[in-house]
Design an enzyme around this catalytic site. Sequence first.
Site, PDB file in Angstrom:
ATOM      1  NE  ARG A 140      -2.667  -1.565   3.159  1.00 47.08           N
ATOM      2  CZ  ARG A 140      -3.185  -1.547   4.439  1.00 47.08           C
ATOM      3  NH1 ARG A 140      -4.021  -0.463   4.707  1.00 47.08           N
ATOM      4  NH2 ARG A 140      -2.633  -2.106   5.580  1.00 47.08           N
ATOM      5  CB  ALA A 180      31.398  42.425  -3.833  1.00 50.68           C
TER       6      ALA A 180
END
Length: 453
Positions: free
Chosen positions: A15, A379
């Site tokens: 199931r 950055a």
Amino acid sequence: MQLAHIILAAGKGTRMKSRLPKVLHPILDQPMILYSVDTSVRVTGRKPVLVIGHAADQVRETVGDRADYVLQQEQLGTGHAVMVAMPAVRDWADAVLVTYGDMPLLRAETLRHLVQTHADTQSTITMLSVILDDPHGYGRVLRDDAGQVIGVVEEVDATPEQRKIRELNAGIYCFDAAWLDEHLPRIQPSPIKGEYYLPELIGMAVAEGRRVTAIPVDDPQEVVGINTRVHLAEATQIMQRRINEQWMLAGVTMTDPETVYIGPRVQLAQDVVIHPQTTLYGETTVGEGTEIGPQSYILASTIGRNCHIRHSVVEYAVLEDDVDVGPFAHLRKGAHLAQGVHMGNFGEVKNSYLGPGTKMGHFSYVGDAEIGANVNIGAGTITCNYDGVRKNKTIIEDDVFIGSDTLLVAPVRVGRGAKTGAGSVVTRDIPPYTLAYGVPAKPKRTLSSDSES
Ligand code: UD1
Ligand code: CA
């Protein structure tokens, strides 16, 4: 008392509608069978015997040496399953626990209580029963007028009257080992299904005038087996709540525990704070005072004290104390951030060490790098670690300043106190205390090392 534990896990679990065998479906981050195995070890102090059949190799591979195995070639019923397991325990066990592999919520305390009752009452069989409004699918516990257990009847074999009984067989038993061994071969196949039913033994014991004790469980949730993915989701939620409550009682704050998922092998210190929509899985440890979330995913990582991780993914990484990560950072395997590292938005670190106090504020990728202390990573810095064939290493020594948008084409080394200009493409090593910039970057001038002395 020598206590053996046989866990039945040979069935298919039809199931679930899955290629994955039922007992390997995960509850949080762990296959459900491992909860049963862990609980077993806590109760008996030794490995359980797993009866496997359907997808046996896969189950064995997942559970590994945490259990012993017996192969049940054909699933001829629960009685047959225990019978094939007896050779693994009969020589040494005094008592045998039997449970199923699809009951991950069964607690060690509940099994201990079963075993204790078994010893105290000197029963031949002690079993758990469960009282449910909907008895569908269960064997019914039969008692006589005096309340003594006299048998269990399976639903398919039950009369309409018996079907109304709401005390049900949970499928969890403690047996006297010698008696079990002697009587298993006497079970006759069920006339309806042709299976060898383990609960047949209850009627047999009663017929021999032996004591059978059934203890109703306090919490039915513990013994409801998982048969469908609906049950799987329910069990996951119950396990999630149990684990979260345990940590909250141990001094962890959760601002919205319903959305926090913590795996069973995670370790949290006191005063950890976990914000909404956060998952901690694997063998993760978190130190005192650290805040994680919202919206973070931590896997198999070691996180120090007083760290702060927001909106980030951290996998197989090490963060020392006072590390600040995110939002939107990704720490991958082998990332090691030393004390006081700051890693801001949209950064990715893989297989790299960032030394104490190093800052990497915005939009950077650092892979296969060794970075010293107090380095500023501007950055948009990228370590170009992969040349299409090999992964190459970038080394950045202490006190370096990497200008914005620097590309470090590995293998390459940037010497202590050096600086790169914005937009540099660094293809060659930069000596210490040297400013380099351009494409490709060239050393332009020497910097004073005063700040350093
Ligand atoms: C069984 C009990 C029932 C009880 C219920 C509780 C029997 C005959 N009935 O019914 O009284 O109320 O559990 O959940 O025992 N398994 C094997 N090999 C087999 C057969 C089963 O390993 O040959 C394993 C299955 O994988 C499963 C467990 O045993 O984990 C239970 O088997 P299942 O067929 O589901 O029994 P139930 O019909 O639920
Ligand atoms: Ca079942």
